[in-house]
Design an enzyme around this catalytic site. Structure first.
Site, PDB file in Angstrom:
ATOM      1  N   ASN A  68    -131.733 -35.851 -15.248  1.00  0.00           N
ATOM      2  CA  ASN A  68    -130.735 -35.325 -16.188  1.00  0.00           C
ATOM      3  C   ASN A  68    -131.238 -34.071 -16.897  1.00  0.00           C
ATOM      4  O   ASN A  68    -130.494 -33.102 -17.073  1.00  0.00           O
ATOM      5  CB  ASN A  68    -130.384 -36.395 -17.229  1.00  0.00           C
ATOM      6  CG  ASN A  68    -129.391 -37.419 -16.700  1.00  0.00           C
ATOM      7  OD1 ASN A  68    -128.592 -37.116 -15.823  1.00  0.00           O
ATOM      8  ND2 ASN A  68    -129.448 -38.629 -17.230  1.00  0.00           N
ATOM      9  N   HIS A  96    -126.547 -33.516 -16.584  1.00  0.00           N
ATOM     10  CA  HIS A  96    -125.917 -34.837 -16.530  1.00  0.00           C
ATOM     11  C   HIS A  96    -124.864 -34.939 -15.432  1.00  0.00           C
ATOM     12  O   HIS A  96    -124.583 -36.043 -14.936  1.00  0.00           O
ATOM     13  CB  HIS A  96    -125.284 -35.167 -17.885  1.00  0.00           C
ATOM     14  CG  HIS A  96    -126.303 -35.447 -18.948  1.00  0.00           C
ATOM     15  ND1 HIS A  96    -126.890 -36.679 -19.107  1.00  0.00           N
ATOM     16  CD2 HIS A  96    -126.855 -34.646 -19.902  1.00  0.00           C
ATOM     17  CE1 HIS A  96    -127.742 -36.642 -20.121  1.00  0.00           C
ATOM     18  NE2 HIS A  96    -127.744 -35.412 -20.621  1.00  0.00           N
ATOM     19  N   ASP A 142    -133.780 -50.339 -11.472  1.00  0.00           N
ATOM     20  CA  ASP A 142    -133.819 -49.191 -12.389  1.00  0.00           C
ATOM     21  C   ASP A 142    -134.195 -47.931 -11.618  1.00  0.00           C
ATOM     22  O   ASP A 142    -135.112 -47.949 -10.773  1.00  0.00           O
ATOM     23  CB  ASP A 142    -134.840 -49.446 -13.498  1.00  0.00           C
ATOM     24  CG  ASP A 142    -134.839 -48.339 -14.538  1.00  0.00           C
ATOM     25  OD1 ASP A 142    -133.936 -48.334 -15.391  1.00  0.00           O
ATOM     26  OD2 ASP A 142    -135.739 -47.482 -14.482  1.00  0.00           O
ATOM     27  N   ASP A 144    -124.744 -37.974 -12.834  1.00  0.00           N
ATOM     28  CA  ASP A 144    -123.600 -38.832 -12.539  1.00  0.00           C
ATOM     29  C   ASP A 144    -123.377 -38.950 -11.037  1.00  0.00           C
ATOM     30  O   ASP A 144    -123.051 -40.033 -10.527  1.00  0.00           O
ATOM     31  CB  ASP A 144    -122.343 -38.275 -13.205  1.00  0.00           C
ATOM     32  CG  ASP A 144    -122.350 -38.457 -14.717  1.00  0.00           C
ATOM     33  OD1 ASP A 144    -123.189 -39.227 -15.216  1.00  0.00           O
ATOM     34  OD2 ASP A 144    -121.511 -37.822 -15.389  1.00  0.00           O
ATOM     35  N   GLU A 180    -128.972 -46.188 -16.242  1.00  0.00           N
ATOM     36  CA  GLU A 180    -129.423 -46.100 -14.851  1.00  0.00           C
ATOM     37  C   GLU A 180    -129.876 -47.447 -14.302  1.00  0.00           C
ATOM     38  O   GLU A 180    -130.558 -47.516 -13.284  1.00  0.00           O
ATOM     39  CB  GLU A 180    -130.563 -45.083 -14.730  1.00  0.00           C
ATOM     40  CG  GLU A 180    -131.853 -45.466 -15.434  1.00  0.00           C
ATOM     41  CD  GLU A 180    -131.914 -45.007 -16.883  1.00  0.00           C
ATOM     42  OE1 GLU A 180    -133.036 -44.886 -17.410  1.00  0.00           O
ATOM     43  OE2 GLU A 180    -130.846 -44.761 -17.474  1.00  0.00           O
TER      44      GLU A 180
END
Length: 358
Positions: free
Chosen positions: A242, A247, A234, A251, A277
């Site tokens: 973010n 965002h 994680d 990405d 994630e």
């Protein structure tokens, strides 16, 4: 608006109608030099136009769409052959012209006829033509006694050859379109297969594919007595990335992380994006001593990576929970133990690895 298949059927039927007119030009030429009566080409032209109009109207209306032969090919070929047979009875002195013309509608049949349909057509035509020729007897002739009739014969043969070539060109065009459609279908199928197994953003395996791989590995382990491990990774504080950078940057981080995770593991291991994630590993044939070393190497690779190339001041770390499969354990059970170990890593301050007790 007509669908593509109906347009193709209409185009083929329209070409057949044009072919009627072209074929009758030779008969008009014979009528012009006095070999036959003008009534012969006029009657044949009228019959051809009537039949062709009926076929065009039926196909355009969509009423033939659910028929076994939506293009009415069998009926169209039968009508064309019948008209030629009637033409022989009307003008036996140019029988050879009608015999030559009979091959043109048969060429259209190549578009739709099956082997059985061709066999039936051969039997029926053979019987019909033999019957007509027997009925006419000595009246059957070849009118080439004058220079004009010889010229008409040569011109008629040229037209027959041209019609054959035109039909073959149409077949080639349809085959080319079919080839293009098949290629597009193959490309779309390959794309769908990739989307079904790969994560669209990162390009690595997705959750569905990972679960399939995990199930296959569990079955192999039960069959051979081998072992495997599952790790859940994680990204630490990814929501902050973010919220602070957007965002789009998030990405980019996930894509870069996916590449890092793949490069840090062996070729036999499998990496997948589990969702959001979270990433998962399927680690095959690891012993208890080598597992912590491998996972720590992965964690350090992420921590040392130059994340500031993506955004100034950006730093990314990961936490991971690992569980070795126990004999008789389901895939869900081993994943749950890895997930529990992941929460222990987060509670321990993140940026660390925790291995579930075996």
């Amino acid at each position: 608006m007509l669908d593509p298949k109906t347009r193709i059927r209409l185009r083929t039927t329209a070409l057949a109608g044009i072919d009627y007119v072209v074929g009758i030009l030779s008969l008009f030429a014979y009528a012009a030099v006095g070999t036959i009566s003008y009534a012969v080409p006029l009657k044949i032209l009228l019959a051809g136009l009537i039949f062709n109009t009926i076929f065009l109207a039926a196909i355009a209306s969509g009423s033939t769409r659910h028929c076994r032969d939506p293009s009415l090919t069998g009926m169209q070929v039968t009508a064309a052959c019948g008209i030629n047979l009637v033409g022989v009875l009307m003008a036996p002195q140019v029988t050879y012209m009608f015999i030559a013309n009979i091959f043109v509608p048969l060429a259209y049949a190549v578009l739709h006829f099956s082997r059985r349909a061709f066999l039936v057509a051969w039997v029926l035509l053979s019987v019909a033509w033999c019957g007509v020729l027997w009925l006419l007897g000595a009246e059957v002739g070849i009118a080439v006694s004058t220079r004009a009739e010889q010229t008409i014969l040569m011109g008629s043969l040229v037209l027959v050859f041209a019609r054959f070539i035109a039909i073959n060109a149409e077949v080639s065009r349809l085959r080319e379109r079919l080839h293009v459609k098949n290629k597009n279908l193959a490309d779309a199928t390959a794309r769908l297969a990739e989307l079904a197994t790969h994560d669209e953003l990162t390009g690595i395996w997705n959750r569905r594919k990972f679960m399939d791989l995990l199930q296959e590995e569990r079955m192999r382990a039960e069959r051979t007595g081998s072992g495997f491990c599952v790790a859940i990774v994680d990204v630490d504080h990814f929501k902050t990335v973010n919220d602070r950078l957007g965002h789009g940057v998030g990405d980019v981080v996930l894509k870069a992380l996916a590449a890092l995770l793949q490069n840090s593991m062996r070729a036999t291991d499998r990496v997948a994006r589990f969702g959001g994630e979270e990433f998962t590993f399927l680690l095959v044939d690891y012993n208890e001593n080598a597992l912590p070393v491998a996972m720590e190497r992965m964690r350090e690779a992420v921590e040392r990576h130059d994340w500031q190339r993506i955004a100034p001041g950006l730093a990314v770390t990961v936490s991971a929970g690992v569980a070795a499969w126990r004999w008789g354990e389901s895939t869900g059970q081993v994943l749950n133990r890895a997930d529990t170990a992941l929460y222990e890593a987060k509670n321990a301050g993140r940026n660390c690895i925790r291995i579930a007790p075996n």
